[in-house]
Design an enzyme around this catalytic site. Structure first.
Site, PDB file in Angstrom:
ATOM      1  N   GLY A  97     -26.242 -25.265 -34.164  1.00 27.80           N
ATOM      2  CA  GLY A  97     -24.837 -25.411 -33.963  1.00 27.80           C
ATOM      3  C   GLY A  97     -23.954 -26.470 -34.236  1.00 27.80           C
ATOM      4  O   GLY A  97     -22.634 -26.622 -34.027  1.00 27.80           O
ATOM      5  N   GLN A  98     -24.681 -27.219 -35.219  1.00 28.67           N
ATOM      6  CA  GLN A  98     -23.858 -28.458 -35.902  1.00 28.67           C
ATOM      7  C   GLN A  98     -22.939 -27.926 -36.713  1.00 28.67           C
ATOM      8  O   GLN A  98     -23.148 -27.112 -37.584  1.00 28.67           O
ATOM      9  CB  GLN A  98     -24.953 -29.360 -36.426  1.00 28.67           C
ATOM     10  CG  GLN A  98     -24.054 -30.659 -36.874  1.00 28.67           C
ATOM     11  CD  GLN A  98     -25.341 -31.607 -37.412  1.00 28.67           C
ATOM     12  OE1 GLN A  98     -26.312 -31.590 -37.648  1.00 28.67           O
ATOM     13  NE2 GLN A  98     -24.489 -32.934 -37.630  1.00 28.67           N
ATOM     14  N   HIS A 104     -23.188 -37.221 -34.200  1.00 25.62           N
ATOM     15  CA  HIS A 104     -21.994 -37.515 -32.951  1.00 25.62           C
ATOM     16  C   HIS A 104     -22.907 -36.988 -31.630  1.00 25.62           C
ATOM     17  O   HIS A 104     -23.849 -35.985 -31.797  1.00 25.62           O
ATOM     18  CB  HIS A 104     -20.884 -36.875 -32.885  1.00 25.62           C
ATOM     19  CG  HIS A 104     -20.640 -35.321 -33.399  1.00 25.62           C
ATOM     20  ND1 HIS A 104     -21.329 -34.595 -34.798  1.00 25.62           N
ATOM     21  CD2 HIS A 104     -20.895 -34.010 -32.577  1.00 25.62           C
ATOM     22  CE1 HIS A 104     -21.238 -33.381 -34.899  1.00 25.62           C
ATOM     23  NE2 HIS A 104     -21.175 -33.042 -33.560  1.00 25.62           N
TER      24      HIS A 104
END
Ligand code: 5GP
Ligand code: ZN
Length: 118
Positions: A97-98, A104
């Site tokens: 899902g990046q 981050h």
């Protein structure tokens, strides 16, 4: 990999070229509010220097210091906001899902959390 990548959204947020709602900043780390919050509190902690994801960290002492700074910044934000519980998550690679390829840590809080994440 250079410390600053001109095509990277979060490098541009770190430099101030793109505005963000910052809640913490120090020598190594910036914490700002997610533009599309998935919980009443949703902030992102990023290193000032470009690292694509956890998969690009190394065993170097500097990366250990950076991880301590990222978690420490989130702890400080959570304490300041009086959060009693929260979730910290980081996606590694598109399959997880990046969508922004600058490391981050998400901090989410303020609603019940399901486990495991979807
Ligand atoms: P990822 O999907 O890579 O784990 O998380 C990227 C996060 O960045 C998403 O939660 C998304 O809402 C947030 N985001 C994307 N573009 C911007 C932006 O321009 N400003 C801010 N503050 N957050 C952003
Ligand atoms: Zn970057």
């Amino acid at each position: 990999m250079a410390d600053y990548e001109p095509d990277c959204l979060f490098c541009r947020i770190a430099s101030g070229e793109i505005p963000s709602d910052r809640v913490h900043e120090d020598e190594q780390v910036i914490v700002f509010r997610d533009i599309n919050p998935r919980a009443p509190t949703h902030v992102l902690a990023i290193p000032r220097r470009h690292i694509a994801s956890v998969a690009d960290l190394t065993d170097a002492d500097a990366d250990g210091d950076l991880l301590a700074a990222l978690f420490g910044a989130l702890r400080s934000v959570a304490e300041g906001a009086g959060l009693k519980g929260y979730r910290i998550v980081t996606n590694v690679g598109a399959e997880s899902g990046q969508s922004v390829f600058h490391l981050h840590l998400h901090l989410l809080a303020g609603r019940p959390m399901t486990w495991p994440p979807g």
